[in-house]
Scaffold this motif. Structure first.
Motif, PDB file in Angstrom:
ATOM      1  N   THR A  61       0.810  -1.223   0.000  1.00  0.00           N
ATOM      2  CA  THR A  61       0.000   0.000   0.000  1.00  0.00           C
ATOM      3  C   THR A  61       0.846   1.277   0.000  1.00  0.00           C
ATOM      4  O   THR A  61       0.323   2.369  -0.133  1.00  0.00           O
ATOM      5  CB  THR A  61      -0.938   0.012   1.216  1.00  0.00           C
ATOM      6  OG1 THR A  61      -0.152  -0.162   2.407  1.00  0.00           O
ATOM      7  CG2 THR A  61      -1.962  -1.113   1.119  1.00  0.00           C
ATOM      8  N   GLY A  62       2.172   1.127   0.201  1.00  0.00           N
ATOM      9  CA  GLY A  62       3.048   2.289   0.210  1.00  0.00           C
ATOM     10  C   GLY A  62       4.108   2.208   1.293  1.00  0.00           C
ATOM     11  O   GLY A  62       4.161   1.232   2.062  1.00  0.00           O
ATOM     12  N   ASP A  63       4.968   3.222   1.347  1.00  0.00           N
ATOM     13  CA  ASP A  63       6.065   3.258   2.306  1.00  0.00           C
ATOM     14  C   ASP A  63       5.798   4.290   3.401  1.00  0.00           C
ATOM     15  O   ASP A  63       5.227   5.351   3.142  1.00  0.00           O
ATOM     16  CB  ASP A  63       7.381   3.621   1.613  1.00  0.00           C
ATOM     17  CG  ASP A  63       7.799   2.581   0.579  1.00  0.00           C
ATOM     18  OD1 ASP A  63       8.693   2.884  -0.226  1.00  0.00           O
ATOM     19  OD2 ASP A  63       7.230   1.469   0.597  1.00  0.00           O
ATOM     20  N   THR A  64       6.241   3.963   4.612  1.00  0.00           N
ATOM     21  CA  THR A  64       6.207   4.904   5.726  1.00  0.00           C
ATOM     22  C   THR A  64       7.620   5.051   6.261  1.00  0.00           C
ATOM     23  O   THR A  64       8.224   4.069   6.688  1.00  0.00           O
ATOM     24  CB  THR A  64       5.277   4.414   6.851  1.00  0.00           C
ATOM     25  OG1 THR A  64       3.958   4.202   6.325  1.00  0.00           O
ATOM     26  CG2 THR A  64       5.213   5.439   7.977  1.00  0.00           C
ATOM     27  N   THR A  65       8.153   6.283   6.214  1.00  0.00           N
ATOM     28  CA  THR A  65       9.530   6.543   6.619  1.00  0.00           C
ATOM     29  C   THR A  65       9.545   7.441   7.844  1.00  0.00           C
ATOM     30  O   THR A  65       8.800   8.422   7.912  1.00  0.00           O
ATOM     31  CB  THR A  65      10.319   7.221   5.477  1.00  0.00           C
ATOM     32  OG1 THR A  65      10.247   6.401   4.306  1.00  0.00           O
ATOM     33  CG2 THR A  65      11.776   7.417   5.858  1.00  0.00           C
ATOM     34  N   ALA A  66      10.396   7.117   8.818  1.00  0.00           N
ATOM     35  CA  ALA A  66      10.543   7.968  10.000  1.00  0.00           C
ATOM     36  C   ALA A  66      11.055   9.340   9.580  1.00  0.00           C
ATOM     37  O   ALA A  66      11.893   9.443   8.675  1.00  0.00           O
ATOM     38  CB  ALA A  66      11.510   7.321  10.989  1.00  0.00           C
ATOM     39  N   PRO A  67      10.553  10.417  10.198  1.00  0.00           N
ATOM     40  CA  PRO A  67      10.904  11.785   9.756  1.00  0.00           C
ATOM     41  C   PRO A  67      12.401  12.043   9.685  1.00  0.00           C
ATOM     42  O   PRO A  67      12.873  12.713   8.772  1.00  0.00           O
ATOM     43  CB  PRO A  67      10.227  12.667  10.812  1.00  0.00           C
ATOM     44  CG  PRO A  67       9.106  11.837  11.350  1.00  0.00           C
ATOM     45  CD  PRO A  67       9.588  10.431  11.312  1.00  0.00           C
ATOM     46  N   GLU A  68      13.197  11.495  10.632  1.00  0.00           N
ATOM     47  CA  GLU A  68      14.626  11.786  10.656  1.00  0.00           C
ATOM     48  C   GLU A  68      15.395  11.098   9.531  1.00  0.00           C
ATOM     49  O   GLU A  68      16.586  11.371   9.324  1.00  0.00           O
ATOM     50  CB  GLU A  68      15.239  11.401  12.002  1.00  0.00           C
ATOM     51  CG  GLU A  68      15.069   9.936  12.383  1.00  0.00           C
ATOM     52  CD  GLU A  68      13.813   9.694  13.208  1.00  0.00           C
ATOM     53  OE1 GLU A  68      12.809  10.379  12.948  1.00  0.00           O
ATOM     54  OE2 GLU A  68      13.862   8.831  14.097  1.00  0.00           O
ATOM     55  N   TYR A  69      14.703  10.213   8.775  1.00  0.00           N
ATOM     56  CA  TYR A  69      15.357   9.534   7.661  1.00  0.00           C
ATOM     57  C   TYR A  69      14.852  10.004   6.304  1.00  0.00           C
ATOM     58  O   TYR A  69      15.323   9.534   5.262  1.00  0.00           O
ATOM     59  CB  TYR A  69      15.164   8.013   7.778  1.00  0.00           C
ATOM     60  CG  TYR A  69      15.855   7.413   8.981  1.00  0.00           C
ATOM     61  CD1 TYR A  69      17.206   7.096   8.946  1.00  0.00           C
ATOM     62  CD2 TYR A  69      15.146   7.189  10.160  1.00  0.00           C
ATOM     63  CE1 TYR A  69      17.850   6.550  10.053  1.00  0.00           C
ATOM     64  CE2 TYR A  69      15.782   6.652  11.280  1.00  0.00           C
ATOM     65  CZ  TYR A  69      17.128   6.334  11.215  1.00  0.00           C
ATOM     66  OH  TYR A  69      17.763   5.807  12.322  1.00  0.00           O
ATOM     67  N   GLU A  70      13.912  10.926   6.291  1.00  0.00           N
ATOM     68  CA  GLU A  70      13.371  11.425   5.034  1.00  0.00           C
ATOM     69  C   GLU A  70      14.488  12.022   4.171  1.00  0.00           C
ATOM     70  O   GLU A  70      15.281  12.841   4.630  1.00  0.00           O
ATOM     71  CB  GLU A  70      12.309  12.498   5.289  1.00  0.00           C
ATOM     72  CG  GLU A  70      10.995  11.965   5.851  1.00  0.00           C
ATOM     73  CD  GLU A  70      10.152  11.256   4.796  1.00  0.00           C
ATOM     74  OE1 GLU A  70      10.543  11.276   3.616  1.00  0.00           O
ATOM     75  OE2 GLU A  70       9.104  10.697   5.171  1.00  0.00           O
ATOM     76  N   GLY A  71      14.565  11.578   2.916  1.00  0.00           N
ATOM     77  CA  GLY A  71      15.556  12.091   1.982  1.00  0.00           C
ATOM     78  C   GLY A  71      16.938  11.499   2.159  1.00  0.00           C
ATOM     79  O   GLY A  71      17.849  11.851   1.412  1.00  0.00           O
TER      80      GLY A  71
END
Length: 290
Positions: A61-71
């Motif tokens: 259904t998609g990916d969920t990434t922790a904010p500190e790892y975005e980008g």
């Protein structure tokens, strides 16, 4: 440098230490073969010794990434491998991957330890009174900054997190109202690898094409190279990768990794995406005469 870490798992993660530098890139490459369809769930977690926390959870259904790892990360869904960039000291710890495909759940653990970027210190001394110290890099005067510290009354120079731009010939000039003198220069050489470039840029090819990939980097001594396809290591090494008579199953993400044996540092290129176009286009036209 911290002592090397250990990795282990049930046919998921390879054995061996993983050491990287602050600001660098590390690849957590699994031993799983690429799948035709993505895994049901790929879950990467991180434990710095206090409590585990999730990095990324990838589902259909998609990916969920922790904010500190975005980008800062790229997940390769076909193998479960992970690339983590712009490393920070706080990234030091234990990483776990849980991969689910139906009822099968391979679990792997890897300890990844980050090495501080190097620092260098100089000390200058002289007899006399009312001494003033002036630090030079070649013909340029050195002034304090976030990375440059001048202490002990000006007699000590420290540079933290050195980069290749700190290369040069360092010397100290000592003076008082009566005379002045300069020290012998000390040469500093800072090594890479840095600025890893992969050519050509991502593009489409027809089946049967011959593709020549080239990888380059700034490094002293010269770096060695390894190649990856969809996060999995390719056989062979060198700055060039030649693909002949490419087929559809060779479409995907290619990257190269440079290694400097003197600094024990790795740096990974950007991803290059190769995709295939149909070999032939057939068209039919019907003409009716009256």
């Amino acid at each position: 440098m911290f002592p090397p870490g250990l990795s282990n798992g049930v046919g998921v993660l390879p054995d061996g230490p993983l050491i990287a530098s602050v600001g660098g890139t590390v690849n957590f490459t699994t031993d799983l073969n690429p799948t035709e369809t993505p895994f049901t769930i790929v879950n990467w977690q991180f434990d710095n010794g206090s409590k585990p926390q999730f990095i990324i959870i990838s589902q259909s259904t998609g990916d969920t990434t922790a904010p500190e790892y975005e980008g800062r990360l790229t997940l390769f869904r076909s193998t479960g491998s992970l690339e983590l960039r712009d490393l920070k000291l706080s990234d030091s710890g234990e990483y776990t991957v849980i991969i689910q495909d139906g009822m099968n759940q391979p679990i792997g653990h890897v300890t990844h330890l980050i090495e501080f970027n190097g620092s260098v210190s100089f000390s200058c001394s002289s007899s006399g009174s009312s001494l003033s110290f002036l630090w030079m890099n070649s013909s340029s005067q050195i002034t304090t900054s976030d990375r440059v510290q001048i202490t002990d009354g000006g007699s000590k120079l420290t540079i933290v997190n050195v980069t290749r731009y700190d290369d040069g010939s360092y010397s100290c000039n000592v003076s008082n109202p009566i005379s002045n003198d300069s020290s012998n220069p000390v040469n500093v050489s800072v090594n890479g690898p840095e600025k890893v470039n992969l050519e050509p840029q991502s593009q489409k090819y027809t089946e049967g094409s011959n593709i020549h990939l080239s990888c380059s980097t700034d490094s002293r001594p010269n770096a060695t190279f390894d190649w990856f396809f969809n996060g999995k290591s390719l056989s062979g090494s060198g700055s060039e990768l030649k693909l002949t008579n490419v087929q559809k199953d060779q479409s995907g993400n290619y990257s190269c990794q440079a290694f400097n044996s003197r600094t024990s540092r790795y740096q990974t290129s950007q991803l290059l995406v190769i995709s295939n176009c149909p070999c032939h286009v057939n068209a039919q036209c019907r003409i009716t005469l009256s």
